[in-house]
Enzyme design. Structure first.
Site, PDB file in Angstrom:
ATOM      1  N   ASP A   1      71.334  41.890  73.567  1.00  0.00           N
ATOM      2  CA  ASP A   1      70.515  40.207  74.260  1.00  0.00           C
ATOM      3  C   ASP A   1      70.852  39.198  73.476  1.00  0.00           C
ATOM      4  O   ASP A   1      70.289  37.977  74.000  1.00  0.00           O
ATOM      5  CB  ASP A   1      68.886  40.700  74.265  1.00  0.00           C
ATOM      6  CG  ASP A   1      68.739  41.687  74.744  1.00  0.00           C
ATOM      7  OD1 ASP A   1      69.090  42.719  74.855  1.00  0.00           O
ATOM      8  OD2 ASP A   1      67.267  42.078  74.618  1.00  0.00           O
TER       9      ASP A   1
ATOM     10  N   LYS B   1      68.399  46.977  79.610  1.00  0.00           N
ATOM     11  CA  LYS B   1      67.424  47.701  79.326  1.00  0.00           C
ATOM     12  C   LYS B   1      65.833  46.986  80.155  1.00  0.00           C
ATOM     13  O   LYS B   1      66.411  46.040  80.150  1.00  0.00           O
ATOM     14  CB  LYS B   1      67.220  47.501  77.425  1.00  0.00           C
ATOM     15  CG  LYS B   1      67.309  45.927  76.716  1.00  0.00           C
ATOM     16  CD  LYS B   1      67.227  46.857  75.218  1.00  0.00           C
ATOM     17  CE  LYS B   1      67.355  45.366  74.835  1.00  0.00           C
ATOM     18  NZ  LYS B   1      66.397  44.689  75.062  1.00  0.00           N
TER      19      LYS B   1
ATOM     20  N   CYS C   1      63.108  42.332  70.317  1.00  0.00           N
ATOM     21  CA  CYS C   1      63.964  43.566  70.845  1.00  0.00           C
ATOM     22  C   CYS C   1      64.891  44.608  70.228  1.00  0.00           C
ATOM     23  O   CYS C   1      65.352  45.345  69.916  1.00  0.00           O
ATOM     24  CB  CYS C   1      64.917  43.255  72.180  1.00  0.00           C
ATOM     25  SG  CYS C   1      64.062  42.696  73.197  1.00  0.00           S
TER      26      CYS C   1
HETATM   27  C1  C5J Z   1      63.738  39.527  73.062  1.00  0.00           C
HETATM   28  C2  C5J Z   1      62.071  38.711  74.574  1.00  0.00           C
HETATM   29  N1  C5J Z   1      65.332  40.078  73.303  1.00  0.00           N
HETATM   30  N2  C5J Z   1      61.399  38.482  72.859  1.00  0.00           N
HETATM   31  N3  C5J Z   1      63.524  39.553  74.290  1.00  0.00           N
HETATM   32  O1  C5J Z   1      63.704  39.536  71.650  1.00  0.00           O
HETATM   33  O2  C5J Z   1      61.555  38.612  74.959  1.00  0.00           O
END
Ligand code: C5J
Length: 221
Positions: free
Chosen positions: A23, A128, A161
């Site tokens: 991400d 995702k 994530c």
């Molecule tokens: C991720 C989130 N990528 N913190 N998403 O950690 O909402």
């Protein structure tokens, strides 16, 4: 290839390992995205970009498999449970129009991976809908087809994530190594706790190591 890791050395087999970058998308790393709408300071996450770029470059040079993920929902939000969209009090919710397009929606400018870590043609990109990279995605099949047994993790955020994906991977039988300086949280104490808990109890979720340890091993190959 032995990596100086905690809680004990990690035996890296690059031919059967993938680098999974979680991400590193504009929504989380740049001002105006989802991370900032939740009230977070995104500069903390920007600080890891040079280390991530160096690791990605070395891994590509070594011929290793690269997987990028994005937290992304379909435009009609059919894969976004109301419980996820309505929770909390962000200034903009998933699907709302923001400065970089609709928040966390596939194809929008904010949903793209940052330029410094942009995927190359042929690299796997997983959209995702959840926090974990395996939930409702083809990742497990793609890794099995490629004969992958080990995963090196980097990206954001450590305790959301990244940790969710690493736990999913661990339960599916992958040996997982988290690159400590290539992951970050909006909350440094959450990162510290997540790193510690993942390697605790004899690597109950996996190993952790500074990226320099992997870079050194790749250089001596
Ligand atoms: C991720 C989130 N990528 N913190 N998403 O950690 O909402």
């Amino acid at each position: 290839m032995q990596i100086d890791a905690q809680p004990f050395p990690f035996e890296l087999d690059p031919a059967h390992a993938a680098l999974v970058i979680i991400d590193m998308q504009r929504d989380f790393v740049e001002p105006g995205g989802f991370g900032e709408t939740l009230g977070n300071d995104v500069s903390l996450l920007q600080a890891i970009v040079p280390a991530c770029a160096a690791m990605l470059s070395a891994w590509r040079q070594a011929g290793g498999l690269v997987v990028h993920t994005r937290e992304a929902h379909q435009a009609d939000l059919s894969d976004c449970p109301p419980a996820k969209r309505l929770r909390g009090n962000p200034t903009l919710r998933i699907g709302d129009e923001g400065p970089m397009g609709r928040i966390l929606i596939a194809g929008e400018p904010g949903n793209q991976i940052i330029d410094a870590l942009a995927p190359l043609p042929g690299e796997i990109v997983i959209d995702k809908p959840g926090k974990g990279a395996f939930y409702a995605t083809p990742l497990q099949n793609l890794l099995q087809q490629a004969g992958i047994r080990q995963l090196l993790f980097m990206g954001v955020t450590t305790e959301v994530c990244v940790q969710t994906s690493m736990r999913e991977a661990n339960d599916r039988g992958y040996d997982c190594l988290l690159l400590e300086d290539c992951t970050e949280s909006y909350f440094p104490h959450f990162k510290a706790a997540a790193v510690e808990m993942m390697r605790a109890q004899g690597a109950i979720v996996g190993w952790t190591a500074p990226s320099a340890a992997v870079l050194a091993a790749l250089a001596n190959k």
